[in-house]
Design an enzyme around this catalytic site. Structure first.
Site, PDB file in Angstrom:
ATOM      1  N   ASN A  94       0.835  -1.199   0.000  1.00  0.00           N
ATOM      2  CA  ASN A  94       0.000   0.000   0.000  1.00  0.00           C
ATOM      3  C   ASN A  94       0.872   1.252   0.000  1.00  0.00           C
ATOM      4  O   ASN A  94       1.574   1.488  -0.977  1.00  0.00           O
ATOM      5  CB  ASN A  94      -1.072  -0.028   1.093  1.00  0.00           C
ATOM      6  N   ASP A  95       0.848   2.056   1.034  1.00  0.00           N
ATOM      7  CA  ASP A  95       1.435   3.393   0.975  1.00  0.00           C
ATOM      8  C   ASP A  95       2.876   3.422   0.464  1.00  0.00           C
ATOM      9  O   ASP A  95       3.716   2.655   0.925  1.00  0.00           O
ATOM     10  CB  ASP A  95       1.457   4.023   2.373  1.00  0.00           C
ATOM     11  N   ARG A 114       0.473   9.344  13.627  1.00  0.00           N
ATOM     12  CA  ARG A 114       1.234   8.557  12.662  1.00  0.00           C
ATOM     13  C   ARG A 114       1.683   9.380  11.444  1.00  0.00           C
ATOM     14  O   ARG A 114       1.320  10.524  11.286  1.00  0.00           O
ATOM     15  CB  ARG A 114       0.406   7.369  12.185  1.00  0.00           C
ATOM     16  N   ASP A 115       2.478   8.712  10.599  1.00  0.00           N
ATOM     17  CA  ASP A 115       2.859   9.175   9.264  1.00  0.00           C
ATOM     18  C   ASP A 115       3.780  10.397   9.282  1.00  0.00           C
ATOM     19  O   ASP A 115       3.453  11.456   8.733  1.00  0.00           O
ATOM     20  CB  ASP A 115       1.619   9.490   8.419  1.00  0.00           C
ATOM     21  N   GLU A 121      -4.382  11.814   7.091  1.00  0.00           N
ATOM     22  CA  GLU A 121      -3.449  10.731   6.805  1.00  0.00           C
ATOM     23  C   GLU A 121      -2.292  11.196   5.918  1.00  0.00           C
ATOM     24  O   GLU A 121      -2.472  11.950   4.976  1.00  0.00           O
ATOM     25  CB  GLU A 121      -4.177   9.580   6.105  1.00  0.00           C
TER      26      GLU A 121
END
EC number: 3.2.1.26
Length: 542
Positions: free
Chosen positions: A52-53, A178-179, A233
Site C-alpha cells: 500500500n502506501d 502517525r505518518d 493521513e
C-alpha cells in the site's frame, strides 16, 4: 511563506485478502511475471503479496529507491504485521525487488512498521522516520538509519536503541498519531517534520523539531488543523518554485525567493513525494487499491498497484499544482498511430486501431467549435463532483457540449467499457469544464467496485476552445490527466470480455454538436521489468 492546502481522496474497496504464491497464476515463470487477472505491464507492483502506501522514495548514489508498506506473508493488510518493502531502479521504469528494509522486530514496532518517510541527512546518510505500533498497539514515531550510506543498494538499515524518538502525546486521542513526513532543515539549523494526529477530535498536522534527528520537541501550534476529519493521513510538506517547472529540495526556504510551500493533506493515505537531486524535479507516488473481490485477490496472490511516478510543479498563475507522468515513461512507447483534424459528430464513435489498446499511452486534443451555442446551463447546486459524475456525467447520457472523450478497455460489443470524458457547462457567462471516469459499465462481473469519479478542470476553455486529455491504459489500471495535468483521475477496472488481446479503444461524442479531434497520438507500450527475478543484474549493469 505561503501554504497551499489541497485535500486529496482515494476511492477503494476495503476488502483485503490473503493467499500464498504457490497457488497463484501470476507467479514468476523463468524469471518473468505473467500478466493474468489484471496484473499491470508497466506500473509498479510486487511480484506477490500486499502493498500500500509509498513510504520513502529517494534518489541516492545514482539509483532510485522505493520503499512501501508491504506484507511479506500475503496479499492482506490486516493479517500479519507490515514491513517496508524495498525496490531499486535506474530509470523509474524497471525495478528490482531487494526484500524488506525494516521489519517489526523490536518492542517499539513489534506490531508493525507503518507509514513514514525518508530524509537524506547532512553528509549523505539516508534515514527513515516511521510510525511503529509498540507491544501495546500504541502508535509511536521511530527512526532508522542506512547502515552503510556508500552501499548503492542500501540493503541494511539499523534502528537505534533510543527509539521511540517520539512517544504517544497525552493530548492525542483514539490512537491516531502517525505518518511522519520527510524532514526539512531550517535556517536555524533545526530539522523539522510533521506528524498526523487527532487532537480534540480534529485532524492536526503537528510540527516537531530536532537538532540531532534523535531528540524531538513539539511546536506549540500545529501547522494545520481541520475539524472535518479526525486524522489527516500521510501529510506531506514541500517547496515548489513559483516560476518554471523545476522541483526544489525539501529544505529550500521561501523568504521572498520565488518559492511557495505546499502542505498536502489527505483524508486517506495515498501519496508520497521526493525531490530528485540533479534533475531538479519533484516526483510523486500514488498507491491505488484493488476494487475486486476477496476471492479474486486470494486467487491471484497480490494486491495493490502504484500509479506511474509523476512530476509535480506549480502552474503559471501560482494557484494549482500540476501532475504529469515523468518523461521516462516515453521509453516504453513502441508502435504509434494517430489522427488529425477528425470530426466526431453528435453520437459519433470512432475506433482507434493499430495498437494494443490494453497497454497504451493516448494523448488527444479536442476542439469545441460551437461552445457558445451548445453548452448547457450549470446548476449551482452541483457542488459534489462525485454525485455530478454519476447523475449528469454518465457516458451514456446525452448533453450539449459532451460528454466527449475516450472509451477504453472496451469489449467488441461495448457491453464492457470505461469512459474518460469531459462535459462543459455555462454559468453566468463563464464556462465550467467537468472531467469524469465512468466505471459503471467497466465489467460484467458482479463482485467488483464500479462507480464514477469526477472533478472540475481549471482551464479557460472559452479562450482556447480546446482541451487536452492523456490516458495511460495498463490492463486493470487507468490514469487520466485533463487540461495538461490540472485534473487527474486514477482507477482500476476488471473487464471479463475485454481481455488483453481483444480490448478496443474509441473516441466518442454524446453531445449535441460536433467535436473535433485536432490531434490524437496513441502508442503501444512495451512491458517493463518490474520486480522480476532477473531485474537486479540489468539495473546494476546500466
Amino acid at each position: 511563506m505561503q501554504l497551499l492546502v489541497p485535500i486529496y481522496k482515494r476511492h477503494s474497496n476495503s476488502n483485503f485478502k490473503v493467499s500464498s504464491c504457490s497457488s497463484s497464476p501470476m507467479c514468476p515463470v523463468n524469471g518473468k511475471l505473467q500478466l493474468h487477472d489484471g496484473r499491470t505491464a508497466y506500473h509498479f507492483q510486487p511480484a506477490k503479496f500486499w502493498q500500500n502506501d509509498p513510504n520513502g522514495p529517494l534518489y541516492h548514489n545514482g539509483l532510485y529507491h522505493f520503499f512501501y508498506q508491504y506484507n511479506p506473508h500475503g496479499p492482506l493488510w490486516d493479517t500479519g504485521k507490515l514491513s517496508w518493502g524495498h525496490s531499486v531502479s535506474g530509470d523509474l521504469v524497471n525495478w528490482a525487488f531487494l526484500g524488506t528494509a525494516i521489519d517489526p522486530t523490536d518492542p517499539f514496532d513489534v506490531n508493525g512498521c507503518w507509514s513514514g518517510s525518508a530524509t537524506v541527512l547532512l553528509g549523505g546518510r539516508p534515514a527513515f522516520l516511521y510510525t511503529g505500533r509498540d507491544a501495546g498497539g500504541v502508535q509511536v514515531q521511530n527512526v532508522s538509519f542506512a547502515k552503510n550510506p556508500l552501499d548503492p543498494l542500501l540493503r541494511e538499515w539499523e534502528k537505534p536503541s533510543c527509539n521511540p524518538i517520539i512517544a504517544f502525546p497525552a493530548d492525542v486521542i483514539n490512537n491516531n498519531f502517525r505518518d511522519p513526513t520527510t524532514a526539512w532543515l531550517g535556517r536555524d539549523g533545526l530539522w523539522r517534520m510533521v506528524v498526523a494526529a487527532e487532537v480534540a477530535g480534529a485532524g492536526s498536522a503537528l510540527v516537531y523539531r530536532s537538532a540531532d534527528f534523535l531528540r524531538w520537541e513539539r511546536n506549540a501550534a500545529p501547522m494545520h488543523s481541520s475539524a472535518a476529519v479526525p486524522v489527516l493521513e500521510c501529510p506531506d510538506f514541500f517547496p515548489v518554485a513559483e516560476h518554471g517547472i523545476d522541483g526544489l529540495d525539501t529544505s529550500a526556504n521561501g523568504g521572498g525567493t520565488g518559492v511557495k510551500h505546499v502542505l498536502k493533506l489527505s483524508e486517506f493515505d495515498t501519496h508520497q513525494d521526493f525531490y530528485m537531486v540533479g534533475r531538479n524535479r519533484r516526483v510523486q507516488w500514488l498507491w491505488v487499491n484493488e476494487y475486486d473481490s476477496k476471492a479474486d485477490d486470494v486467487a491471484k496472490g497480490w494486491a495493490g498497484v502504484q500509479a506511474f511516478p509523476r512530476k509535480v510543479w506549480l502552474d503559471g498563475d501560482g494557484k494549482q499544482l500540476l501532475q504529469w507522468p515523468v518523461d521516462e515513461i516515453e521509453t516504453l512507447r513502441t508502435k504509434r498511430v494517430g489522427l488529425q483534424g477528425t470530426e466526431v459528430k453528435a453520437g459519433g464513435l470512432h475506433e482507434i486501431v493499430g495498437v494494443a489498446s490494453s497497454q497504451a499511452d493516448v494523448e488527444v486534443v479536442f476542439e469545441i467549435p460551437n461552445l457558445e451555442d451548445e453548452a448547457e446551463s450549470f446548476d449551482p447546486d452541483w457542488l459534489d463532483p462525485h454525485k455530478l459524475c454519476k447523475d449528469k456525467g454518465a457516458a451514456s447520457a446525452h448533453g450539449g457540449v459532451g460528454p466527449f472523450g475516450l472509451i477504453v478497455m472496451a469489449s467488441g460489443d461495448l457491453q464492457e467499457q470505461t469512459a474518460v470524458f469531459f462535459r462543459v457547462f455555462k454559468h453566468h457567462g463563464k464556462y465550467k469544464v467537468f472531467m469524469c471516469t465512468d466505471l459503471t459499465r467497466s465489467s460484467t462481473k458482479a463482485d467488483v467496485y464500479k462507480d464514477a469519479y469526477g472533478g472540475f478542470v481549471d482551464v479557460d476553455i472559452q479562450k482556447d476552445k480546446s482541451i487536452s486529455l492523456r490516458t495511460l491504459i495498463d490492463h486493470s489500471m487507468i490514469e487520466s490527466f485533463g487540461g495538461g495535468g490540472r485534473a487527474c483521475i486514477t482507477t482500476r477496472v476488471y473487464p471479463e470480455h475485454a481481455a488483453t488481446s481483444s480490448s478496443h479503444l474509441y473516441v466518442f461524442n454524446n453531445g449535441s454538436g460536433t467535436v473535433n479531434v485536432s490531434k490524437l497520438e496513441a502508442w503501444e507500450m512495451a512491458t517493463a521489468t518490474v520486480n522480476s527475478a532477473d531485474a537486479l543484474d540489468a539495473i546494476t549493469r546500466s
